[in-house]
Design an enzyme around this catalytic site. Structure first.
Site, PDB file in Angstrom:
ATOM      1  CD1 TRP A  36      -0.434  -6.380  -3.207  1.00 34.14           C
ATOM      2  CD2 TRP A  36      -0.557  -6.879  -1.029  1.00 34.14           C
ATOM      3  NE1 TRP A  36      -0.143  -7.720  -3.061  1.00 34.14           N
ATOM      4  CE2 TRP A  36      -0.207  -8.049  -1.744  1.00 34.14           C
ATOM      5  CE3 TRP A  36      -0.693  -6.957   0.349  1.00 34.14           C
ATOM      6  CZ2 TRP A  36       0.011  -9.269  -1.109  1.00 34.14           C
ATOM      7  CZ3 TRP A  36      -0.481  -8.170   0.979  1.00 34.14           C
ATOM      8  CH2 TRP A  36      -0.130  -9.315   0.241  1.00 34.14           C
ATOM      9  CB  CYS A  47      -0.944   0.074   1.188  1.00 31.93           C
ATOM     10  SG  CYS A  47      -2.054  -1.313   1.308  1.00 31.93           S
ATOM     11  CD  GLU A 102      14.717 -14.825  -8.993  1.00 32.57           C
ATOM     12  OE1 GLU A 102      14.251 -15.195  -7.903  1.00 32.57           O
ATOM     13  OE2 GLU A 102      14.332 -13.795  -9.569  1.00 32.57           O
ATOM     14  CG  ASN A 141       2.017   0.825   4.200  1.00 33.09           C
ATOM     15  OD1 ASN A 141       3.168   1.227   4.263  1.00 33.09           O
ATOM     16  ND2 ASN A 141       1.736  -0.418   3.944  1.00 33.09           N
ATOM     17  N   GLY A 142      -0.073  -0.998   6.320  1.00 35.22           N
ATOM     18  CA  GLY A 142       0.338  -1.858   7.433  1.00 35.22           C
ATOM     19  C   GLY A 142      -0.761  -2.842   7.750  1.00 35.22           C
ATOM     20  CE  LYS A 174      11.461 -12.842 -11.063  1.00 38.59           C
ATOM     21  NZ  LYS A 174      12.051 -12.128 -10.044  1.00 38.59           N
ATOM     22  CD  GLU A 198       8.134 -12.909  -8.656  1.00 42.89           C
ATOM     23  OE1 GLU A 198       8.244 -12.406  -7.541  1.00 42.89           O
ATOM     24  OE2 GLU A 198       8.985 -12.720  -9.553  1.00 42.89           O
ATOM     25  CE  LYS A 247      10.852  -3.568  -8.134  1.00 41.65           C
ATOM     26  NZ  LYS A 247      11.094  -4.957  -8.516  1.00 41.65           N
ATOM     27  NE  ARG A 266       4.607   1.712  -0.107  1.00 43.50           N
ATOM     28  CZ  ARG A 266       5.625   1.469   0.697  1.00 43.50           C
ATOM     29  NH1 ARG A 266       6.849   1.633   0.265  1.00 43.50           N
ATOM     30  NH2 ARG A 266       5.431   1.051   1.928  1.00 43.50           N
ATOM     31  CG  HIS A 281      16.460 -38.080  -3.581  1.00 43.80           C
ATOM     32  ND1 HIS A 281      16.757 -39.342  -3.115  1.00 43.80           N
ATOM     33  CD2 HIS A 281      17.647 -37.522  -3.908  1.00 43.80           C
ATOM     34  CE1 HIS A 281      18.057 -39.540  -3.159  1.00 43.80           C
ATOM     35  NE2 HIS A 281      18.621 -38.442  -3.641  1.00 43.80           N
TER      36      HIS A 281
HETATM   37  C1  G6P Z   1       8.197  -9.052  -2.773  1.00 43.34           C
HETATM   38  C2  G6P Z   1       8.421  -8.817  -4.244  1.00 43.34           C
HETATM   39  C3  G6P Z   1       9.573  -9.689  -4.708  1.00 43.34           C
HETATM   40  C4  G6P Z   1      10.816  -9.402  -3.882  1.00 43.34           C
HETATM   41  C5  G6P Z   1      10.550  -9.586  -2.382  1.00 43.34           C
HETATM   42  C6  G6P Z   1      11.707  -9.072  -1.542  1.00 43.34           C
HETATM   43  O1  G6P Z   1       7.754 -10.339  -2.567  1.00 43.34           O
HETATM   44  O2  G6P Z   1       7.264  -9.118  -4.968  1.00 43.34           O
HETATM   45  O3  G6P Z   1       9.852  -9.387  -6.066  1.00 43.34           O
HETATM   46  O4  G6P Z   1      11.835 -10.268  -4.269  1.00 43.34           O
HETATM   47  O5  G6P Z   1       9.406  -8.833  -2.016  1.00 43.34           O
HETATM   48  O6  G6P Z   1      11.843  -7.704  -1.781  1.00 43.34           O
HETATM   49  P1  G6P Z   1      13.090  -6.853  -1.340  1.00 43.34           P
HETATM   50  O7  G6P Z   1      12.746  -5.440  -1.689  1.00 43.34           O
HETATM   51  O8  G6P Z   1      13.234  -7.042   0.145  1.00 43.34           O
HETATM   52  O9  G6P Z   1      14.278  -7.365  -2.067  1.00 43.34           O
END
Ligand code: G6P
Length: 616
Positions: A74, A2, A489, A100-101, A493, A496, A611, A27, A512
């Protein structure tokens, strides 16, 4: 999560409330809303969707006013609806609040308020805050500005959880109050107007002087002067006025259709920038001045903990391989959300690196604070060097990747990798790493941006492969050694931005359990560069092919095995072993990107994500 902004000044507030909000969409972008004091009443406009939808709503139903607050959401409590969008009003309809929170005890507080006759219009924890503060204000016969501050203090004392809030009230004219605990909030102090925002990025161009509020601070703004107090009634520490320094903002997408693709292609430059002035070839080492640590102090370290979330956690895992092999210092990686509650034994000979692109991730910040409490050396690795994590750590390293707008992290991931490689180099050189071995590493690192540029030339090939497999329902990603975190990763990706179920595994784990998933419809992406475990990866590929599983291999130029054995082979430039995770991660970023494009997904704003995750 947020984003909140607010302003109070001489002129109409809407231009800032909408533009500033737009800059905080990273956010959250479920829904957005704005409230202003217009005459002597609060007016609100809300819309489901992003700030563009709110702008359209305001165009259709214009409003003007001063002061004003706005919010991009969010969702945490309650679905994505206009009713749940902020700002929320109190029972009188005169107080508007953005938040926000997370209010952890919102249910208890809501039940109590309902018992006292309050009626709620949304499912949010935020509306509880509005009612709680409004009730405390209405109980005070002094209906003035101090009464609102007292009401906030009184109400917030009952709140468990995190908040950054901004409040306006119809009876108080030009007055805006804000408070924070656990969620970031910055004040902008201008001559004509004052501002609040979750992130200084929203204030750039509107104001020069800013103040980062501390936890428990309450700010009172009247457009000309400001006053700080604390939630518990104590005196706030003297505020530190700083000049705004928002990193060069990538305003446009340039020639690229999406921010994510632009950011993927920026990596030769961002890697160069991360290393600039930090590699010292004449001493075969590197230097991070922001660590504020002498070699003697660094030599005393007996253990390193790397902690973070999401993509950043995967960078930490890859860093574990790099730092341990170069420095021989034991490295542990832990999700920040686990680490903060793990009660890990810590001491001053342990360095905890709180890693976070945004520098605001709630779990990582909590892990940092817990480590500090227990006496560990706390160091930040952040892209935003003005973030809370950067400010609260004993020292730190900036990623220098520039602003990343695409919600899926790409360039900041490889910047984190290169920072960790350099960290390994520094720690190795003050222990057992020879000058000759270190010199070779530096030479390789200096070649990295060009190798990345050549990897990016595979873009069209990867786009073709992505289009061919886009209808897949499941992807498996496999890698060994430092390429195992890259497989994790790659899978993240893919999940996501394409919403395809994807999982990453160490290649040797295939037998396994994971092998049960192999069938003709489940492609496996195998990271198989020419290195000392190449033959073992080939055995895994044979095992998958024996069960008719499609294989997309990512290997090394000149390889003759993969093309004949696999359904697809993406061959990347030959590079020293420790650089292959960089190149592989770029190929996987492109694979996820092109798959999302082929599926018509919203690449830069994938569903349900944000983000920066500033709630627990
Ligand atoms: C959220 C984002 C991810 C990011 C993670 C950690 O989940 O969607 O893309 O990797 O936070 O974010 P940071 O800013 O702490 O690297």
């Amino acid at each position: 999560m947020c984003g909140i902004v607010g302003t109070i000044g001489k002129t109409d507030t809407l231009p800032f409330l909408l533009e500033g909000l737009g800059r905080l969409e990273y956010r959250g972008y479920d829904s957005a809303g704005v409230a202003v004091l217009s005459g002597n009443e609060i007016q609100t406009r809300k819309a489901v969707g992003g700030v563009a939808q709110l702008v359209a709503e305001v165009e259709q139903n214009p409003l003007r006013g001063n002061p004003g607050i706005s919010h991009t959401r969010w969702a945490t409590h309650g679905g994505v609806t206009t009713e749940n969008a902020h700002p929320h009003l109190d029972a009188s309809g005169k107080l508007a609040l953005v938040h926000n929170g997370v209010v952890e005890n919102h249910k208890h507080l809501r039940d109590e308020l309902i018992g006292r006759g309050h009626v709620f219009l949304s499912q949010t924890d935020t509306e509880v805050l509005a009612h709680l503060i409004g009730e405390a204000f209405d109980q005070n016969s002094d209906r003035n500005r101090s009464a609102l501050l007292h009401a906030m203090q009184e109400a917030l004392r009952h709140v468990r959880g995190t908040y950054a809030i901004a409040v306006i009230h119809a009876d108080l004219g030009k007055f805006l109050a804000a408070a924070r605990s656990g969620s970031p909030l910055v004040l902008g102090i201008g001559k004509e107007a004052q501002f609040i925002a979750s992130d200084a990025a929203a204030l750039d161009g509107w104001v020069q002087d800013i103040i980062y509020l501390k936890d428990q601070d309450i700010a009172a703004l009247d457009g000309e002067s400001f006053h700080l107090a604390t939630v518990n009634g104590g005196t706030a520490t003297a505020p530190k006025l700083r000049k705004i320094q928002v990193e060069a903002r990538a305003t446009g997408k340039g020639i690229f259709p999406h921010h994510m693709l632009k950011e993927i292609h920026e990596q030769p430059d961002t890697l160069r920038e991360a290393m600039k002035g930090r590699l010292i070839p004449e001493e075969s080492t590197a230097r991070f001045t922001g660590l504020h640590r002498t070699n003697e102090q660094l030599r005393d370290l007996k253990r390193i903990i790397l902690t973070g979330c999401g993509t950043t956690f995967h960078a930490a895992l890859a860093g574990e391989y790099m730092i341990e092999s170069l420095s021989r210092i034991p490295v542990e990686c832990d999700y920040a959300s686990e680490f903060r509650y793990r009660n890990a034994p810590l001491d001053p000979e342990t360095a905890v690196f709180a890693m976070s692109q945004s520098g605001e991730t709630a779990d990582t910040l909590a892990a940092l604070r817990e480590s500090k409490r227990k006496g560990a050396l706390t160091l930040g690795i952040c892209n935003n060097v003005f973030s809370t994590i950067s400010r609260e750590s004993d020292g730190g390293i900036g990623l220098r990747a520039g602003v990343e707008i695409g919600v899926a992290a790409t360039k900041t991931f490889t910047s984190e990798l290169v920072i960790l490689a350099m960290l390994g180099l520094i720690l190795g050189r003050i222990r057992d790493l020879s000058q000759a071995d270190a010199a070779e590493i530096i030479e390789s690192l200096e070649r990295l941006p060009d190798l990345v540029a050549r990897t990016l030339e595979r873009d069209a090939l990867i786009a073709d492969i992505a289009a061919k497999y886009a209808k897949t329902r499941n992807f498996l990603f496999m890698g060994r050694q430092a390429n195992f975190p890259i497989a994790l990763e790659g899978a993240l990706k893919m999940k996501e931005i394409t919403y395809i179920a994807s999982s990453g595994h160490p290649s040797a784990e295939l037998k396994h359990g994971i092998i049960a998933l192999i069938n003709e419809e489940t492609p496996t992406i195998v990271l198989a560069p020419q290195d000392d475990v190449f033959e073992k990866n080939v055995s895994n590929i044979e095992e998958i092919k024996a069960r008719r599983g499609p294989v997309i291999a990512i290997g090394t130029e000149g390889d003759n095995t993969l093309a004949s054995l696999c359904d697809e082979a993406i061959l990347l430039p030959a590079a020293p072993g420790f650089l292959s995770p960089f190149l592989n991660s770029i190929a996987l970023q492109l694979l996820a990107y092109h798959t999302a494009v082929a599926l018509g997904c919203n690449v830069d704003k994938p569903r349900n994500l944000a983000k920066s995750v500033t709630v627990e």
